[in-house]
Structure formats: C-alpha cells, structure tokens
Design a protein around this motif. Structure first.
Motif, PDB file in Angstrom:
ATOM      1  N   ALA A  83       0.890  -1.302  -0.052  1.00 39.44           N
ATOM      2  CA  ALA A  83      -0.313  -0.128  -0.248  1.00 39.44           C
ATOM      3  C   ALA A  83       1.059   1.209   0.433  1.00 39.44           C
ATOM      4  CB  ALA A  83      -0.843   0.186   1.287  1.00 39.44           C
ATOM      5  N   VAL A  84       0.259   2.270  -0.577  1.00 40.00           N
ATOM      6  CA  VAL A  84       1.630   3.918  -0.771  1.00 40.00           C
ATOM      7  C   VAL A  84       1.303   4.392   0.175  1.00 40.00           C
ATOM      8  CG1 VAL A  84       2.301   5.448  -2.181  1.00 40.00           C
ATOM      9  CG2 VAL A  84       1.634   3.394  -3.668  1.00 40.00           C
ATOM     10  N   ASP A  85       2.541   4.547   0.660  1.00 42.13           N
ATOM     11  CA  ASP A  85       2.802   5.543   1.732  1.00 42.13           C
ATOM     12  C   ASP A  85       3.563   5.993   2.099  1.00 42.13           C
ATOM     13  OD1 ASP A  85       1.328   5.750   5.112  1.00 42.13           O
ATOM     14  OD2 ASP A  85       3.040   5.268   5.002  1.00 42.13           O
ATOM     15  N   PRO A  86       3.450   7.456   2.674  1.00 42.27           N
ATOM     16  CA  PRO A  86       4.837   8.174   2.131  1.00 42.27           C
ATOM     17  C   PRO A  86       6.395   7.697   3.315  1.00 42.27           C
ATOM     18  CG  PRO A  86       3.130   9.182   3.798  1.00 42.27           C
ATOM     19  CD  PRO A  86       2.516   8.022   2.692  1.00 42.27           C
ATOM     20  N   VAL A  87       5.925   7.423   4.415  1.00 42.60           N
ATOM     21  CA  VAL A  87       6.526   6.093   5.120  1.00 42.60           C
ATOM     22  C   VAL A  87       7.240   5.849   4.626  1.00 42.60           C
ATOM     23  CG1 VAL A  87       7.023   5.819   7.187  1.00 42.60           C
ATOM     24  CG2 VAL A  87       5.624   6.921   7.330  1.00 42.60           C
ATOM     25  N   ARG A  88       6.866   4.822   4.061  1.00 42.82           N
ATOM     26  CA  ARG A  88       7.384   3.703   2.999  1.00 42.82           C
ATOM     27  C   ARG A  88       7.947   4.253   1.665  1.00 42.82           C
ATOM     28  NH1 ARG A  88       2.157  -0.571   3.291  1.00 42.82           N
ATOM     29  NH2 ARG A  88       1.850  -1.853   4.875  1.00 42.82           N
ATOM     30  N   GLY A  89       7.857   5.145   1.538  1.00 39.38           N
ATOM     31  CA  GLY A  89       8.537   5.761   0.103  1.00 39.38           C
ATOM     32  C   GLY A  89      10.008   6.080   0.658  1.00 39.38           C
ATOM     33  N   VAL A 126      -8.491   2.034  19.222  1.00 35.95           N
ATOM     34  CA  VAL A 126      -8.528   0.567  17.759  1.00 35.95           C
ATOM     35  C   VAL A 126      -7.742   0.228  17.766  1.00 35.95           C
ATOM     36  CG1 VAL A 126      -8.361   1.502  15.429  1.00 35.95           C
ATOM     37  CG2 VAL A 126      -9.611   3.125  17.301  1.00 35.95           C
ATOM     38  N   VAL A 127      -7.772  -1.173  17.193  1.00 33.97           N
ATOM     39  CA  VAL A 127      -6.826  -2.013  17.052  1.00 33.97           C
ATOM     40  C   VAL A 127      -6.494  -2.220  15.546  1.00 33.97           C
ATOM     41  CG1 VAL A 127      -6.173  -4.494  17.345  1.00 33.97           C
ATOM     42  CG2 VAL A 127      -7.728  -3.524  19.403  1.00 33.97           C
ATOM     43  N   VAL A 128      -5.440  -2.517  15.269  1.00 39.37           N
ATOM     44  CA  VAL A 128      -5.337  -2.094  13.381  1.00 39.37           C
ATOM     45  C   VAL A 128      -3.974  -3.387  13.391  1.00 39.37           C
ATOM     46  CG1 VAL A 128      -5.478  -0.042  13.345  1.00 39.37           C
ATOM     47  CG2 VAL A 128      -3.293  -0.226  13.403  1.00 39.37           C
ATOM     48  N   LEU A 136      -0.366   2.644   9.664  1.00 43.33           N
ATOM     49  CA  LEU A 136       0.159   4.241   9.089  1.00 43.33           C
ATOM     50  C   LEU A 136      -0.951   5.163   8.776  1.00 43.33           C
ATOM     51  CD1 LEU A 136       2.934   2.480   6.671  1.00 43.33           C
ATOM     52  CD2 LEU A 136       3.056   3.296   9.227  1.00 43.33           C
ATOM     53  N   TYR A 137      -1.391   5.412   8.108  1.00 46.75           N
ATOM     54  CA  TYR A 137      -2.291   6.307   7.777  1.00 46.75           C
ATOM     55  C   TYR A 137      -3.111   7.154   9.470  1.00 46.75           C
ATOM     56  CZ  TYR A 137      -7.246   7.843   6.275  1.00 46.75           C
ATOM     57  OH  TYR A 137      -7.919   9.165   6.092  1.00 46.75           O
ATOM     58  N   LEU A 138      -3.686   5.527  10.028  1.00 47.80           N
ATOM     59  CA  LEU A 138      -4.567   6.145  11.512  1.00 47.80           C
ATOM     60  C   LEU A 138      -3.733   6.813  12.434  1.00 47.80           C
ATOM     61  CD1 LEU A 138      -7.396   2.752  11.438  1.00 47.80           C
ATOM     62  CD2 LEU A 138      -7.353   5.773  10.879  1.00 47.80           C
ATOM     63  N   THR A 139      -2.318   6.138  12.237  1.00 48.76           N
ATOM     64  CA  THR A 139      -1.553   7.377  13.452  1.00 48.76           C
ATOM     65  C   THR A 139      -0.829   8.463  13.032  1.00 48.76           C
ATOM     66  OG1 THR A 139      -0.617   5.131  13.557  1.00 48.76           O
ATOM     67  CG2 THR A 139       0.976   7.114  13.764  1.00 48.76           C
ATOM     68  N   ALA A 144      -7.693  11.935  18.574  1.00 49.40           N
ATOM     69  CA  ALA A 144      -8.180  11.618  20.098  1.00 49.40           C
ATOM     70  C   ALA A 144      -8.050   9.810  20.212  1.00 49.40           C
ATOM     71  CB  ALA A 144      -9.647  12.456  19.874  1.00 49.40           C
ATOM     72  N   ALA A 145      -8.392   8.861  19.394  1.00 47.07           N
ATOM     73  CA  ALA A 145      -8.510   7.877  20.434  1.00 47.07           C
ATOM     74  C   ALA A 145      -7.621   6.733  20.159  1.00 47.07           C
ATOM     75  CB  ALA A 145      -9.219   6.803  18.567  1.00 47.07           C
ATOM     76  N   THR A 146      -7.432   5.906  20.871  1.00 48.16           N
ATOM     77  CA  THR A 146      -5.992   4.937  20.723  1.00 48.16           C
ATOM     78  C   THR A 146      -5.406   3.782  20.198  1.00 48.16           C
ATOM     79  OG1 THR A 146      -5.736   6.137  23.616  1.00 48.16           O
ATOM     80  CG2 THR A 146      -5.117   4.050  22.951  1.00 48.16           C
ATOM     81  N   ILE A 147      -4.776   4.014  19.460  1.00 44.84           N
ATOM     82  CA  ILE A 147      -3.844   2.743  19.199  1.00 44.84           C
ATOM     83  C   ILE A 147      -3.396   1.667  19.641  1.00 44.84           C
ATOM     84  CG2 ILE A 147      -3.075   2.100  16.582  1.00 44.84           C
ATOM     85  CD1 ILE A 147      -3.620   4.882  15.842  1.00 44.84           C
ATOM     86  N   GLU A 148      -3.871   0.418  19.204  1.00 49.70           N
ATOM     87  CA  GLU A 148      -3.568  -0.674  19.573  1.00 49.70           C
ATOM     88  C   GLU A 148      -3.187  -1.331  18.618  1.00 49.70           C
ATOM     89  OE1 GLU A 148      -5.809  -2.097  23.080  1.00 49.70           O
ATOM     90  OE2 GLU A 148      -6.100  -0.285  24.278  1.00 49.70           O
TER      91      GLU A 148
END
Length: 248
Positions: A83-89, A126-128, A136-139, A144-148
C-alpha cells in the motif's frame, strides 16, 4: 521490449528474482490450506514479471505487511507489493497503484458508534495490524482515539475481541470473513480510507529498473491482466486502479 543483462542484474543482483509476498492482505495473497502453496493476485504478477525478465523467481513470504516492507527496504527481497504510504516511500520506489482496496471499521452490535467519523474520540480504542497501511494512516489521522496494535492484520479481530477494544480496523474483506467467526459484531457503513496497492523496488535500484516496473504495472492494468486475476481468485470489493495518466 528487449531485456538487457544489465536490467536483469538491476532487478536481481543475486541472479534470482526475489518477490516479497505479504499474507496479511487476503485480497492479494493466500496460502492454500491443504497444499501450503501461496497464490493470489500478487503471486500472479510476480510470476509474470519474472517470466518477462527471463529470471527464476523466489517467493519470500511474510505474515505481515511491515515485514515485507522491511525486507525490500533492506534489499533482502528485490520487489514487493505494498500500500502506497509516504513513510514506506522513504525506502521503496513505488509504481502507480494497480488495485484500490477499501478499509473499514468493525464494532460490536451494541456499540454506540454508527459512522466512521465517530471513531476518533477520546477513550476509543482502535486495533490495527502492526505496520499495516491502516496503522500508518490512522497513526497520522486519529487525534483523540488510542491505537492498539495486533501482531498481523489477520489477527486484528482476535486481539480486538480478546482485549475488548472498541474498534477493529482493516481490509473490508478480512473483517467480513471475521464476522463469520465472531457473531455479535458489525461493520460501520462506508469506508474510512482507500488503499492504493502498488509494486515497489528498493530505493537503491536503478532508474531503468524503476521505469520498467512502472511500465509493467501500467500494461498489467490496461491489458486486463489485473482484472482477470481478481476475477480468477474470486476477489470482490477491490477495483483495478486507473491508468497513471488518468490519476488526479
């Protein structure tokens, strides 16, 4: 086009073409339960590329997208599907996308959440899948939500259920399959993002190799190869990406 020995060497310095295959995305790859054989749209594209280059192909299989990214970035594999993402890029030279995939949220039937835009609230967990495009996107997007993070994308719903989190995020088709295992849950309507799935090489590879891979992807789209692969593998909910010249 004629394939030079120099181009083959650019793609496969070891003499064999190593494809990083990510089993974390059920739309693009799968492992046959009985035979253990890996197949899917990504594998079809990898084999076609190897055939055109006149190289022997090795499939380097990973259970999570992040591991596949790390392998190609470190040149432990020669190309992959991401999946295209600037971090991976930062470490990978991407082609234009060949497939578009929807990302969805899953919640309990009793959850007060009714729409995607209600998820980003304080106290929402939110679990990913660790290192996935959704991670990467949701980070970046959730304020406000917490990512797990689950170890892999296919284990997101298992972790979500075990930890009693509020939302599971991932590939729509994976979440729909998980609903068969876990009654009492539902998908929020619509999608929270669209994944642009592309091919990519390590950043250090030659401009000629990058140009060839970009042209290869465009031909695979316009010739109907990608559409036929999606149909052959029974994939629904994903669409062939538009031609690179048509993208906005």
């Amino acid at each position: 086009m004629n394939i030079s020995d120099a181009l083959r060497s650019d793609f496969a310095p070891s003499g064999r073409l190593r494809a990083a295959i990510n089993l974390g995305n059920p739309i693009l790859t799968h492992r046959h339960a009985a035979t253990g054989e890996v197949g899917g749209v990504s594998v079809d594209l990898a084999r076609e590329l190897a055939q055109r280059l006149g190289l022997e192909l090795d499939l380097v299989v990973f259970d999570a997208a992040g591991k596949s990214v790390e392998a190609v970035t470190a040149e432990q594999a020669d190309f992959g599907f991401f999946a295209v993402d600037p971090v991976r890029g930062q470490g990978i030279a991407f082609t234009a996308p060949y497939v578009l995939i929807e990302g969805s949220y899953l919640v309990r039937d009793a959850s007060p959440l009714q729409s995607n835009d209600e998820v980003d609230r304080a106290g929402t967990r939110v679990v990913v899948g660790l290192g996935s495009a959704y991670d990467l996107y949701l980070t970046r997007e959730l304020k406000a939500a917490t990512i797990e993070r689950a170890p892999t994308s296919p284990t997101v719903v298992d972790v979500f259920v075990q930890t009693q989190a509020d939302v599971a995020a991932g590939v729509k088709q994976q979440l729909e399959a998980d609903l068969l295992r876990f009654p009492g849950y539902r998908l929020l309507p619509g999608r929270f993002m669209v994944i642009q799935q592309a091919m990519g090489l390590p950043r250090g590879r030659s401009a000629a190799a990058v140009a060839y891979l970009k042209a290869f992807v465009e031909e695979m789209k316009t010739s109907g190869f990608v559409a036929r692969a999606l149909q052959r593998h029974g994939i629904e909910g994903a669409s062939v990406a538009p031609d690179a010249d048509a993208e906005v």
